[in-house]
Design a protein around this motif. Structure first.
Motif, PDB file in Angstrom:
ATOM      1  N   ASP A  81      48.221  42.655  47.126  1.00 55.47           N
ATOM      2  CA  ASP A  81      47.050  43.473  47.873  1.00 55.47           C
ATOM      3  C   ASP A  81      47.897  44.280  48.628  1.00 55.47           C
ATOM      4  O   ASP A  81      47.404  45.596  48.982  1.00 55.47           O
ATOM      5  CB  ASP A  81      46.269  42.676  48.672  1.00 55.47           C
ATOM      6  CG  ASP A  81      45.548  41.605  47.868  1.00 55.47           C
ATOM      7  OD1 ASP A  81      44.763  42.118  46.785  1.00 55.47           O
ATOM      8  OD2 ASP A  81      45.419  40.434  47.991  1.00 55.47           O
ATOM      9  N   ASP A 109      41.687  45.788  52.019  1.00 60.39           N
ATOM     10  CA  ASP A 109      40.343  45.497  51.566  1.00 60.39           C
ATOM     11  C   ASP A 109      40.410  44.645  50.241  1.00 60.39           C
ATOM     12  O   ASP A 109      40.869  45.129  49.136  1.00 60.39           O
ATOM     13  CB  ASP A 109      39.631  46.770  51.195  1.00 60.39           C
ATOM     14  CG  ASP A 109      37.993  46.656  50.574  1.00 60.39           C
ATOM     15  OD1 ASP A 109      37.634  45.374  50.286  1.00 60.39           O
ATOM     16  OD2 ASP A 109      37.327  47.569  50.527  1.00 60.39           O
ATOM     17  N   ILE A 110      39.999  43.273  50.500  1.00 59.87           N
ATOM     18  CA  ILE A 110      39.921  42.247  49.303  1.00 59.87           C
ATOM     19  C   ILE A 110      38.460  42.014  48.941  1.00 59.87           C
ATOM     20  O   ILE A 110      38.415  40.798  48.349  1.00 59.87           O
ATOM     21  CB  ILE A 110      40.846  41.040  49.656  1.00 59.87           C
ATOM     22  CG1 ILE A 110      40.249  40.259  50.737  1.00 59.87           C
ATOM     23  CG2 ILE A 110      42.375  41.472  50.076  1.00 59.87           C
ATOM     24  CD1 ILE A 110      40.875  38.912  50.793  1.00 59.87           C
ATOM     25  N   SER A 111      37.536  42.863  49.234  1.00 59.07           N
ATOM     26  CA  SER A 111      36.130  42.628  48.925  1.00 59.07           C
ATOM     27  C   SER A 111      36.031  42.397  47.413  1.00 59.07           C
ATOM     28  O   SER A 111      35.062  41.474  47.054  1.00 59.07           O
ATOM     29  CB  SER A 111      35.284  43.522  49.715  1.00 59.07           C
ATOM     30  OG  SER A 111      35.498  44.622  49.262  1.00 59.07           O
ATOM     31  N   THR A 127      36.860  41.273  53.715  1.00 58.76           N
ATOM     32  CA  THR A 127      36.299  40.462  52.816  1.00 58.76           C
ATOM     33  C   THR A 127      34.918  40.656  52.309  1.00 58.76           C
ATOM     34  O   THR A 127      34.491  40.226  51.313  1.00 58.76           O
ATOM     35  CB  THR A 127      36.323  38.913  52.874  1.00 58.76           C
ATOM     36  OG1 THR A 127      35.387  38.610  53.919  1.00 58.76           O
ATOM     37  CG2 THR A 127      37.773  38.647  53.232  1.00 58.76           C
ATOM     38  N   ASP A 128      34.181  41.589  53.252  1.00 59.55           N
ATOM     39  CA  ASP A 128      32.572  41.685  53.081  1.00 59.55           C
ATOM     40  C   ASP A 128      31.936  40.533  53.198  1.00 59.55           C
ATOM     41  O   ASP A 128      30.791  40.494  52.872  1.00 59.55           O
ATOM     42  CB  ASP A 128      32.434  42.495  51.796  1.00 59.55           C
ATOM     43  CG  ASP A 128      31.148  43.231  51.904  1.00 59.55           C
ATOM     44  OD1 ASP A 128      30.570  43.446  52.937  1.00 59.55           O
ATOM     45  OD2 ASP A 128      30.421  43.353  50.813  1.00 59.55           O
ATOM     46  N   TRP A 129      32.423  39.420  53.735  1.00 58.22           N
ATOM     47  CA  TRP A 129      31.881  38.034  53.591  1.00 58.22           C
ATOM     48  C   TRP A 129      30.924  38.103  54.841  1.00 58.22           C
ATOM     49  O   TRP A 129      29.817  37.601  54.800  1.00 58.22           O
ATOM     50  CB  TRP A 129      32.821  36.952  54.076  1.00 58.22           C
ATOM     51  CG  TRP A 129      32.508  35.659  53.266  1.00 58.22           C
ATOM     52  CD1 TRP A 129      32.234  34.410  53.756  1.00 58.22           C
ATOM     53  CD2 TRP A 129      32.620  35.658  51.745  1.00 58.22           C
ATOM     54  NE1 TRP A 129      31.859  33.659  52.850  1.00 58.22           N
ATOM     55  CE2 TRP A 129      32.085  34.368  51.603  1.00 58.22           C
ATOM     56  CE3 TRP A 129      32.771  36.341  50.820  1.00 58.22           C
ATOM     57  CZ2 TRP A 129      31.850  33.811  50.418  1.00 58.22           C
ATOM     58  CZ3 TRP A 129      32.656  35.950  49.329  1.00 58.22           C
ATOM     59  CH2 TRP A 129      32.201  34.557  49.179  1.00 58.22           C
ATOM     60  N   LYS A 144      37.638  41.124  45.290  1.00 61.66           N
ATOM     61  CA  LYS A 144      38.354  39.567  44.791  1.00 61.66           C
ATOM     62  C   LYS A 144      37.237  38.600  45.468  1.00 61.66           C
ATOM     63  O   LYS A 144      37.196  37.503  44.829  1.00 61.66           O
ATOM     64  CB  LYS A 144      39.871  39.352  45.473  1.00 61.66           C
ATOM     65  CG  LYS A 144      40.805  40.226  44.643  1.00 61.66           C
ATOM     66  CD  LYS A 144      42.361  39.934  45.266  1.00 61.66           C
ATOM     67  CE  LYS A 144      42.534  38.949  46.199  1.00 61.66           C
ATOM     68  NZ  LYS A 144      44.099  38.707  46.328  1.00 61.66           N
ATOM     69  N   ALA A 145      37.054  38.846  46.759  1.00 65.48           N
ATOM     70  CA  ALA A 145      36.050  37.816  47.274  1.00 65.48           C
ATOM     71  C   ALA A 145      34.848  37.837  46.726  1.00 65.48           C
ATOM     72  O   ALA A 145      34.071  36.755  46.689  1.00 65.48           O
ATOM     73  CB  ALA A 145      36.130  38.093  48.909  1.00 65.48           C
ATOM     74  N   GLN A 180      41.911  34.960  48.573  1.00 67.72           N
ATOM     75  CA  GLN A 180      43.170  35.228  49.869  1.00 67.72           C
ATOM     76  C   GLN A 180      43.786  36.516  49.652  1.00 67.72           C
ATOM     77  O   GLN A 180      44.156  37.133  48.533  1.00 67.72           O
ATOM     78  CB  GLN A 180      44.172  33.878  49.938  1.00 67.72           C
ATOM     79  CG  GLN A 180      43.603  32.683  49.913  1.00 67.72           C
ATOM     80  CD  GLN A 180      44.615  31.540  49.997  1.00 67.72           C
ATOM     81  OE1 GLN A 180      45.945  31.835  50.352  1.00 67.72           O
ATOM     82  NE2 GLN A 180      44.405  30.373  49.702  1.00 67.72           N
ATOM     83  N   MET A 181      44.300  37.017  50.600  1.00 72.65           N
ATOM     84  CA  MET A 181      45.082  38.191  50.573  1.00 72.65           C
ATOM     85  C   MET A 181      46.508  37.964  50.120  1.00 72.65           C
ATOM     86  O   MET A 181      47.078  36.895  50.521  1.00 72.65           O
ATOM     87  CB  MET A 181      45.327  38.982  51.945  1.00 72.65           C
ATOM     88  CG  MET A 181      46.157  40.163  52.056  1.00 72.65           C
ATOM     89  SD  MET A 181      46.371  40.884  53.631  1.00 72.65           S
ATOM     90  CE  MET A 181      47.201  39.722  54.462  1.00 72.65           C
TER      91      MET A 181
END
Length: 157
Positions: A121, A104-106, A142-144, A108-109, A116-117
């Motif tokens: 992370d 989960d990098i949401s 990313t939750d994008w 940061k995104a 980027q991962m």
């Protein structure tokens, strides 16, 4: 260690903490007039050829469909990036199915559309869950998807 199973990055068993309503979860978006593609790609087209009762008296529905290979949810074959490598039909199915984990990098995104991962992370995931197993599929969250199908928000400028 908890893992999930993934298939072609389109389907997976429920993610950690989700209830088991179905053995598979569809992670793809439908192909339709809202499908987002690569900015220079041809947009999705679905054209009615015939939809009616035929002269012979039976119902028939026929359509022409066209879409760029770089639109919507898709898998890029190794041959897309390297000459002489596997085309999609050459990838053994067992290379597309296996244990997977969600990175989960949401957060940061949410702060940086170009996030980027990074190794940090992966290290953070390992601190919480243990060593990442060999040959695991990494699902990067990313939750994008919250921006789908708004092309401007999803792709940016």
């Amino acid at each position: 260690m908890k893992t999930i199973l993934a298939f072609c990055a389109f389907f997976c068993f429920p993610l950690l903490g989700e209830s088991l309503k179905s053995p598979w979860i569809d992670l793809s978006y439908p192909y339709n007039n809202e499908t987002i593609g690569w900015p220079t790609a041809t947009d999705f087209k679905h054209i009615k050829v015939f939809e009616n009762i035929t002269a012979a008296g039976f119902y028939l529905a026929m359509y022409d469909i066209s879409v760029s290979e770089h639109g919507g949810t898709h898998l890029d074959a190794p041959s897309h990036f390297a000459k002489g490598k596997w085309t999609l039909d050459q990838i053994p199915l067992d290379r597309l199915i296996g244990p997977a984990i969600k990175i989960d990098i949401s957060s940061k995104a949410a702060k940086n559309a170009d996030a980027q991962m990074t190794p940090s992370d992966l290290q953070a995931w390992e601190e919480k869950h243990g060593k990442i197993p060999d040959d695991v599929i990494l699902l990067v969250f990313t939750d994008w998807g919250k921006y789908w199908p708004d092309k401007k928000k999803y792709l940016g400028n």
